[in-house]
Write an enzyme that holds these catalytic residues in place. Structure first.
Site, PDB file in Angstrom:
ATOM      1  CG  ASP A  52      42.914  19.629  52.901  1.00 53.29           C
ATOM      2  OD1 ASP A  52      42.534  19.421  54.050  1.00 53.29           O
ATOM      3  OD2 ASP A  52      41.821  20.574  53.356  1.00 53.29           O
ATOM      4  CG  ASP A  90      43.931  16.169  56.724  1.00 47.70           C
ATOM      5  OD1 ASP A  90      43.338  15.850  57.375  1.00 47.70           O
ATOM      6  OD2 ASP A  90      43.699  17.078  55.372  1.00 47.70           O
ATOM      7  CG  ASP A 109      46.326  18.870  57.012  1.00 48.85           C
ATOM      8  OD1 ASP A 109      46.641  17.607  58.513  1.00 48.85           O
ATOM      9  OD2 ASP A 109      45.232  18.822  56.135  1.00 48.85           O
TER      10      ASP A 109
END
Lengths: 749, 62
Positions: free
Chosen positions: A629, A447, A633
């Site tokens: 995080d 991410d 996600d």
């Protein structure tokens, strides 16, 4: 002390620190509060004394004790002490610290179970040593009355020891049988009980062979395996608890008489909840008072803050940056948007649900095999000799020999060694099988916001600005807690620009800061507030306007997390394909991908799309390692084969992942992968050792050739082999240099 | 072989002493922080000094 029991509220400070007051109320003495802080970066004797000295020097702190094993400090303080002042003082002294919720850390319970196992282990060790010494006399040829005497003394030590120390196995076996399952504890319990029972019978009839030493030693080795297993699990669990404790599930509710802090579960729709600057929305709601900018990066991956004023809706999990907000609750708890995302996680959970750990696969073959072998030995010998006593003896020997000592140590010894190494590198393992799954991964999906980037903005090209303007901007920025303002002030400091002199400084929540400089109005804030031309909306900007002059723009970039480059390069060197998937705007994602050399990137991905992408990769035969995080996600994290979240991640993301990165440095990732690969190889080798040992020993036992001496030797040597092999997870460094590949990395300030 | 009559109880007693010592270390929390305890010996601070009066005690008279 003349003062007997002042109520916590008697001190003025308590009224403003409800969290501390709540903690104090839990304390029966109501005289002191216990504050727990996590210290992810602490190391060595110097660190211990520095942290303790810093804390003891603070007002109201009575005692501070660092626990280096858990990387935690326990502070005993006056009820009024605000934990935030402690973390700030530690940060000023250069130690990263985070507050933990002492209530949700049920550490005592875990400790008690561990202590119980340790005590049983100690008793078993004591009994094993003594019985072994007594057995030496028998093995070296004691006969007649002397042998019987030694057998009886051994029985007197071994039987109570086995009954006491074997309880964890007996209980687990009984629980397994009640569920109709044949777990590893069933053959273990059977071996211990049969060995002790047969030996007692033999002793009573003056027999030559008694397996007391084997019974006690079995218990000792198995308990050692069990204890290691427990320790690894306890560390993982306390890590999970610790992370949960980072988020205090409380909210400030406005009532007729003022304001009260209540647990989140008591908030109902229609209540008014107050959120201070820097605070996270506990509920979904509509703003009824206040102006602010809100940071939704954890929910959507967007880096740019969004303005919010009365009438705007906000979702749980968003952070208000500049102004305090009052919200009318529209959805709380289960109905909030935060929880809707959790539901998405529950659906995605199936990603690794069908993963069967190595140990289980082995146990499934092992348990029935052992019983069949022992039964065959019993039946065969009985039919051949019609001597039940002899047949039972052989069956007991088979059970003892096949008892999975080495198997029981094979996995926990390796995971203990590996997780200890990972812990020192700042990686916490939450799931027992995470190492195995990590070793299988062949694609890593990152991410962007908050994972590859630190989530804190940084001023772009600070040298390009006029120092005088930068000085004024810094002076204004000092007056705000907005992340952009803080980044601006820090950049000015780094450039050696002193803040200019301004007065009448005031923050206009949701817009910016204004002040007077030599009687001229200066403003720092949003473009539309200072009358700036419209700019590209994907870059974070703030504007400075001096008097009637043209506004000057300050652009910001999201700072790379330390070690991000090394992590990407290292994982690629390990043979993993690297992908970047972000919810952020295209421009920001492509820039980041180019900077890190990632070719395969996706921008503007919704949480569903992220999870779908991971699931598609999984269907394509790939094993995905997801590093993320944000709340956006979480579904992807659960759908992945194995997942890692940084400690700065939101609660839900950390819960959904298998490993947590405690430090802020991402370069631990490639090493974690290397350790995982090596650990899995060791586990397989250990199973190999255990199987080889059984291949040799079982035929001997079936043939009735195993004496107590051979059983004792075979058992201890295989267990020791396995344990020593496990320690090779971390081989010594030949030249004393760090094994991390020296990756040329530009200095990231 | 009469000497066994003394030696076995004596050895059991000594072993038992060791076991009791182990229980004592277990109860006095000596396994809580093995890592930190091994480093603390390097600290030059003397941590057994009497605890200074905390500021709260001074305020407590009211």
């Amino acid at each position: 002390m003349s003062d007997t029991a002042p109520s916590p509220a008697a001190c003025a400070a308590c009224a403003v620190t409800p969290a501390a007051a709540v903690l104090a109320r839990h304390d029966a003495r109501a005289q002191e509060a216990t504050i727990l802080l996590a210290l992810p970066g602490i190391d060595g004797a110097v660190g211990i004394s520095a942290v303790e000295r810093t804390l003891r020097g603070l007002e109201g702190v009575r005692a501070a004790r660092v626990n280096l094993t858990q990387k935690r400090v326990t502070v005993t303080a006056d009820p009024g002490v605000d934990p935030r002042t402690l973390t700030e003082a530690l940060a000023a002294a250069g130690h990263e610290a985070r507050e933990l919720d002492a209530d949700s850390l049920a550490a005592t319970k875990t400790d008690r179970a561990g202590r119980d196992l340790l005590m049983r282990l100690g008793v078993a060790g004591f009994a094993a040593m003594n019985v072994m010494l007594l057995s030496v006399a028998v093995w070296s040829g004691a006969e007649g009355a002397t042998r019987d005497l030694f057998h009886w003394i051994s029985a007197a030590i071994a039987l109570p020891a086995v009954l006491f120390c074997g309880q964890p196995f007996f209980r687990a076996a009984a629980a397994g049988l009640r569920r109709g399952q044949m777990n590893m504890d069933v053959p273990i319990s059977l071996a211990i009980i049969l060995a002790s029972g047969m030996s007692l019978y033999e002793t009573a009839h003056g027999g030559a062979h008694a397996y007391f030493d084997a019974a006690v030693m079995l218990t000792f080795f198995l308990l050692a395996g069990r204890y290691l297993d427990h320790r690894t699990r306890a560390v993982a669990r306390s890590a999970a608890e610790e992370l949960a404790a980072l988020e205090l599930p409380r909210a400030a509710r406005r009532t007729a008489s003022g304001e009260e802090t209540v647990p989140l579960s008591e908030i109902a729709v229609g209540d008014t909840v107050l959120v201070r600057p820097g605070g996270r929305m506990p509920v979904d709601g509509v703003v009824i008072e206040g102006e602010s900018e809100i940071d939704r990066s954890l929910l959507t991956g967007e880096t740019l803050p969004v303005r919010a004023g009365p009438g705007d809706t906000v979702s749980a999990g968003e952070v208000t940056l500049t102004g305090p907000l009052a919200l009318r609750v529209t959805a709380a708890g289960r109905d909030s948007s935060l929880h809707a995302l959790t539901d998405l996680v529950a659906i995605a959970e199936s990603g690794r649900a069908n993963y069967r750990p190595l140990a289980d696969r082995v146990a499934r073959l092992y348990s029935p095999g052992v019983h069949i072998l022992a039964a065959l030995a019993l039946a065969g010998w009985f039919l051949a000799t019609h001597d039940l006593r002899l047949a039972l003896n052989v069956a007991a020997a088979v059970l003892i020999i096949t008892c999975p000592c080495a198997l029981a140590l094979a996995v926990p010894a390796v995971t203990t060694a590996a997780s200890g190494r990972l812990f020192r590198r700042g990686v916490l393992i939450k799931s027992a099988t995470a190492l195995e799954r990590m070793a299988e991964a062949d694609v890593v999906v990152f991410d962007k916001t908050g994972t590859l980037t630190a989530g804190t903005p940084e001023l772009e090209a600070p040298w390009s600005h006029d120092p005088q303007a930068l000085g004024i901007a810094a002076a204004l920025a000092e007056g705000s807690a907005h992340p952009l303002a803080r980044a601006l002030a820090a950049a000015a400091r780094a450039q050696g620009v002193a803040p200019g002199a301004v007065d009448a400084l005031r923050e206009v929540p949701g817009y910016g800061v204004e002040a007077l400089q030599n009687g001229v109005r200066v403003r720092l804030g949003r473009g539309d507030w200072v009358g700036a031309p419209a700019e590209d909306a994907t870059v974070a900007t703030t504007w400075l306007k001096i008097g009637a002059g043209a506004p000057e723009v300050f652009r910001f970039t999201d700072r790379l997390r330390p070690g991000a480059r090394a992590a990407v390069a290292g994982l690629r060197a390990e043979g993993l394909a690297v992908r970047l998937v972000s919810g952020d705007a295209e421009r920001a994602v492509s820039a980041m991908a180019a900077e890190l050399g990632i070719d395969d990137w996706t921008a503007r991905a919704t949480p569903q799309e992220k999870a779908a992408l991971i699931a598609a990769l999984g269907r394509g035969g790939h094993k995905v390692l997801m590093v993320g995080d944000g709340l956006n996600d979480t579904a992807a994290l659960s759908a992945a084969h194995v997942s890692i979240a940084p400690a700065s991640a939101l609660d839900a993301a950390r819960v959904a992942s298998d490993m947590v990165l405690v430090g802020s440095d991402l370069s631990a990732l490639p090493e974690a992968r290397r350790i995982a690969v090596r650990a899995t190889r060791r586990i397989r080798e250990n199973f190999g050792i255990a199987v080889a040992y059984n291949l040799v020993a079982v035929p001997l036992a079936m043939a009735g050739l195993v004496t107590p001496l051979i059983a004792a030797l075979a058992m201890s040597s295989s267990s020791i082999c396995v344990s020593l092999n496990a320690l090779r997870v971390a081989p010594p460094r030949p030249d004393g240099t760090p094994r991390r590949a020296p990756v040329a990395e530009p200095i990231e300030v | 072989m009469d000497v066994l009559g003394y030696l076995i109880p004596a050895s059991l007693l000594l072993g038992g002493l060791g076991l009791a010592a182990f229980f004592w270390t277990l109860r006095s929390d000596q396994y809580d922080d093995p890592e930190g305890d091994s480093r603390r010996i390097l600290s030059d601070e003397y941590d057994e000094h009497p605890k200074p009066d905390s500021p709260n005690d001074d305020r407590g008279g009211s």
